[in-house]
Design a protein around this motif. Structure first.
Motif, PDB file in Angstrom:
ATOM      1  N   LYS A 152       1.008  -1.186   0.062  1.00 15.94           N
ATOM      2  CA  LYS A 152      -0.183  -0.089  -0.002  1.00 15.94           C
ATOM      3  C   LYS A 152       0.937   1.245   0.128  1.00 15.94           C
ATOM      4  O   LYS A 152       2.038   1.121   0.471  1.00 15.94           O
ATOM      5  N   LEU A 153       0.441   2.203  -0.562  1.00  8.40           N
ATOM      6  CA  LEU A 153       0.964   3.636  -0.797  1.00  8.40           C
ATOM      7  C   LEU A 153       0.554   4.600   0.303  1.00  8.40           C
ATOM      8  O   LEU A 153      -0.747   4.692   0.431  1.00  8.40           O
ATOM      9  N   PRO A 154       1.253   5.242   1.070  1.00  7.13           N
ATOM     10  CA  PRO A 154       1.078   6.115   2.264  1.00  7.13           C
ATOM     11  C   PRO A 154       0.125   7.454   1.394  1.00  7.13           C
ATOM     12  O   PRO A 154       0.691   7.555   0.020  1.00  7.13           O
ATOM     13  N   LYS A 155      -0.328   8.201   2.021  1.00 10.70           N
ATOM     14  CA  LYS A 155      -0.952   9.537   1.424  1.00 10.70           C
ATOM     15  C   LYS A 155       0.175  10.283   0.720  1.00 10.70           C
ATOM     16  O   LYS A 155      -0.129  11.203   0.069  1.00 10.70           O
ATOM     17  N   LYS A 156       1.367  10.472   1.570  1.00  4.21           N
ATOM     18  CA  LYS A 156       2.419  11.352   1.145  1.00  4.21           C
ATOM     19  C   LYS A 156       2.813  10.894   0.103  1.00  4.21           C
ATOM     20  O   LYS A 156       3.710  11.800  -0.672  1.00  4.21           O
ATOM     21  N   GLN A 157       2.742   9.737  -0.789  1.00  9.78           N
ATOM     22  CA  GLN A 157       3.236   9.380  -1.971  1.00  9.78           C
ATOM     23  C   GLN A 157       2.377   9.980  -2.998  1.00  9.78           C
ATOM     24  O   GLN A 157       2.958  10.047  -4.163  1.00  9.78           O
ATOM     25  N   HIS A 158       1.147  10.273  -2.675  1.00 10.03           N
ATOM     26  CA  HIS A 158       0.316  10.939  -3.761  1.00 10.03           C
ATOM     27  C   HIS A 158       0.731  12.289  -4.131  1.00 10.03           C
ATOM     28  O   HIS A 158       1.567  13.036  -3.239  1.00 10.03           O
ATOM     29  N   VAL A 159       0.469  12.800  -5.458  1.00  8.39           N
ATOM     30  CA  VAL A 159       1.206  14.158  -5.797  1.00  8.39           C
ATOM     31  C   VAL A 159      -0.053  14.998  -5.482  1.00  8.39           C
ATOM     32  O   VAL A 159      -1.429  15.023  -6.007  1.00  8.39           O
ATOM     33  N   SER A 160       0.209  16.009  -4.517  1.00 14.59           N
ATOM     34  CA  SER A 160      -0.769  16.935  -4.357  1.00 14.59           C
ATOM     35  C   SER A 160      -0.999  17.944  -5.118  1.00 14.59           C
ATOM     36  O   SER A 160      -0.330  18.137  -6.187  1.00 14.59           O
ATOM     37  N   ARG A 161      -2.139  18.698  -5.051  1.00 14.82           N
ATOM     38  CA  ARG A 161      -2.719  19.851  -6.076  1.00 14.82           C
ATOM     39  C   ARG A 161      -1.730  21.049  -6.227  1.00 14.82           C
ATOM     40  O   ARG A 161      -1.261  21.485  -7.043  1.00 14.82           O
ATOM     41  N   ASP A 162      -1.197  21.341  -5.153  1.00 19.99           N
ATOM     42  CA  ASP A 162       0.023  22.465  -4.635  1.00 19.99           C
ATOM     43  C   ASP A 162       1.199  22.086  -5.635  1.00 19.99           C
ATOM     44  O   ASP A 162       1.753  23.001  -6.135  1.00 19.99           O
ATOM     45  N   GLU A 163       1.539  20.702  -5.468  1.00 21.48           N
ATOM     46  CA  GLU A 163       2.776  20.297  -6.149  1.00 21.48           C
ATOM     47  C   GLU A 163       2.700  20.330  -7.551  1.00 21.48           C
ATOM     48  O   GLU A 163       3.496  20.524  -8.386  1.00 21.48           O
ATOM     49  N   ILE A 164       1.320  19.926  -8.025  1.00 17.62           N
ATOM     50  CA  ILE A 164       1.165  20.015  -9.614  1.00 17.62           C
ATOM     51  C   ILE A 164       1.083  21.211 -10.088  1.00 17.62           C
ATOM     52  O   ILE A 164       1.788  21.752 -11.113  1.00 17.62           O
ATOM     53  N   ILE A 165       0.618  22.216  -9.197  1.00 15.76           N
ATOM     54  CA  ILE A 165       0.447  23.838  -9.521  1.00 15.76           C
ATOM     55  C   ILE A 165       1.955  24.240  -9.872  1.00 15.76           C
ATOM     56  O   ILE A 165       2.109  24.960 -10.824  1.00 15.76           O
TER      57      ILE A 165
END
Length: 177
Positions: A152-165
């Motif tokens: 399983k991946l932790p939530k911190k592994q997902h790419v957030s909206r701010d990082e994409i922006i």
């Protein structure tokens, strides 16, 4: 000591994000399906795949029945994805709305393909629009996708909206409203 931690966090290669894929898609049926296929092949220089309705999907009002071809899509990865995304963002004036950006990606639509820089009107295609979906990824997602010993991946592994922006502002000079 805190400055050392900050420099280590910024240099961590496992936190870098990159574009996983760009998916171009058009919805159509019958004769319009062939026009959409020609359009996506013109834009991407790759073979377009026809998508079909699901085995249980039935919408009588739109004349959709199970296994009926309802759209066309092309998936682009690596350098092809980066290059075409620059052109496609130019078609919408290099600006996105904040609501178009979600966790791990963003999407936008182009109303007419002739708005894309460098593309001329094709008579056999006519006036058509398309959807663009961009997916982002971090290193280490293989843990979730592998077949044996899947994790399983932790939530911190997902790419957030701010990082994409911040990524699209740096790499594509795109404004976010």
């Amino acid at each position: 000591m805190s400055s050392q931690k900050n420099s280590l966090m910024q240099e961590n290669p496992m936190r870098k994000i990159k574009i996983e894929k760009v998916v171009l898609s058009c919805g159509a049926t019958a004769l319009e399906l062939e026009k959409s296929k020609k359009l996506l092949e013109l834009l991407s220089a790759k073979k377009a795949q026809i998508t079909k309705a699901g085995s249980q999907t039935r919408i009588p009002d739109f004349n959709v029945r199970p296994h009926l071809p309802v759209g066309v899509c092309v998936t682009l990865r690596r350098n092809d994805a980066f290059d075409i995304l620059k052109r496609l963002l130019g078609a919408i004036g290099n600006s996105l709305k904040k609501k178009q950006i979600a966790q791990n990606g963003f999407s936008f639509g182009i109303k007419e393909y002739i708005e894309i820089p460098g593309i001329e009107y094709q008579r056999e295609i006519g006036i058509r629009g398309l959807n663009v979906t961009v997916s982002f990824i971090r290193p280490g997602v293989r843990v979730k996708r592998k077949k044996i010993k899947k994790g399983k991946l932790p939530k911190k592994q997902h790419v957030s909206r701010d990082e994409i922006i911040s990524y699209i502002k740096e790499n594509f000079n795109t404004a976010v409203k």
